[in-house]
Design an enzyme around this catalytic site. Sequence first.
Site, mmCIF file in Angstrom:
data_model
loop_
_atom_site.group_PDB
_atom_site.id
_atom_site.type_symbol
_atom_site.label_atom_id
_atom_site.label_comp_id
_atom_site.label_asym_id
_atom_site.label_seq_id
_atom_site.Cartn_x
_atom_site.Cartn_y
_atom_site.Cartn_z
ATOM 1 N N ALA A 128 0.883 -1.177 0.000
ATOM 2 C CA ALA A 128 0.000 0.000 0.000
ATOM 3 C C ALA A 128 0.912 1.216 0.000
ATOM 4 C CB ALA A 128 -0.920 -0.015 1.222
ATOM 5 N N ALA A 130 1.329 4.419 -1.782
ATOM 6 C CA ALA A 130 1.184 5.879 -1.887
ATOM 7 C C ALA A 130 1.118 6.514 -0.489
ATOM 8 C CB ALA A 130 -0.077 6.210 -2.677
ATOM 9 N N ASP A 179 -6.189 -4.238 -5.894
ATOM 10 C CA ASP A 179 -6.557 -4.588 -4.527
ATOM 11 C C ASP A 179 -5.521 -5.619 -4.084
ATOM 12 O OD1 ASP A 179 -7.598 -5.898 -2.252
ATOM 13 O OD2 ASP A 179 -9.653 -5.438 -2.843
ATOM 14 N N CYS A 250 -1.140 3.252 11.240
ATOM 15 C CA CYS A 250 -1.065 4.518 11.974
ATOM 16 C C CYS A 250 -2.292 4.647 12.865
ATOM 17 C CB CYS A 250 -0.930 5.710 11.026
ATOM 18 S SG CYS A 250 -2.272 5.884 9.836
#
Length: 478
Positions: A128, A130, A179, A250
């Site tokens: 993932a 970006a 995905d 995060c």
Amino acid sequence: MDPIVSAEVIDFPAQFLALMRQALPNNDDFAEFISISQRPLRRAIRVNTLKISVKDFLALTAEYPWQLTPVPWCEEGFWVQLDDEQVPLGSYAEHLSGLFYIQEPSSMLPVQALFAADESPLSLMDMAAAPGSKTTQIAAKMANQGLIVANEYAASRVKVLHANISRCGVTNTALTHFDARVFGAALPEQFEAILLDAPCSGEGVIRKDPQAFAHWSLESTQEIAQTQRELLFSAFHALKPGGRLIYSTCTLNHIENQQVIASLIAAFPDAIAVESLGNLFPGAERVVTPEGYLHVFPQRFDSEGFFVASLRKTVGVTTLAHPGFKVGKLPFQPVPLKIKQAISEQAMAIGIQWDESLSLWQRDKELWLFPKQVESLMGKVKFSRLGFRLAEIHNKGYRWHHEAITALAKPMPTTFELTAEQASEWYRGRDIYPDTELPKGDCLVTYQQQVLGLVKIINQRIKNSLPRELVRNGPLFK
């Protein structure tokens, strides 16, 4: 000015506070968490060692109106306090030329964990990727060798990912747009290392984004955790036996962190070893969990909240059924050796060089450089972008691409070094009219010894060749 969130009272959902009460049973610790969540986040940068060493960067910027404080877990990372905020961090010359990346220190932790114990994987996936902070950090750790498959599911973010990769001079990536739940089946046991910085509820970024809780609910957290489990299972299947898998978020709750990992361990108890990160850096013992994960609450280091876990795949597992999608024929052909040598000689004449880790391919009249290690994946998955464009062939030779010039070209005897004022004009997209004598024909222009582009000299004018999408307006460095 760079966006700094003003302090404001945050209305935490009651169910979130209940989760945090469980994670932070000490009343003083809990109160400190609530307090620091209301305070603005410190800004930080990471020096891009693909283009400059930390030592040289510190020397170059020694007189700048900022104060740098080292990040304890990343020798390239620094908190930065600007004494003069007339020029935003993102408008400094060193940012525009890729010498540093604006990155929150907690988000540097997953890559530090990925390369702990001096491991040097040559095939790696960022599931993932970006906007590219961790991809560019990984590339620097790999010194642009090997292969990074950088995947991004959101189509709107792929362009940003590519822009940051290009600005930082990264040459060893292949971009995909899927995905990421397909990779375990599509590329079984393919990668020596995988980073899954999973999409999450974002509880740890509240100091940067007070709207992080606008749509938070316990139900949505459970739904996100299910997606995270599926992504983690996919990553585990795509990992080679003996490889390292870093799972990070995060966010702060156990549902999206410890419980997600527990589900993978329960499914493959004999194929996973948890590697403790308690010795990753001095002070890690303050945030290490009993399992060996890092659970960084924002009050620990005055940072964003983050969670990082390191898992080792000890043995192979049964592969999944292939997802069945059709890849299609790759519209590129390898360039024959004789032609490759001629192209290489022409490139070297203007300062462009590459090593054997890159291979030359052609599509119609376009020349591209691919990471050599990606060749084993061709035909297995569709790439949205492979490597980067080197040049276009035309009847007078080659038109060299800006991305290749800034990534590969080195200053030549005919290179023209710009002043700060001229470099500022360059980034504004304007032609430059130096008072000093200019070389004839085409030449490289540099600032701070960093190649900014290949230009045409017309009389006493440097014709600006900066791509229009890179032109900057507003305050710039002086």
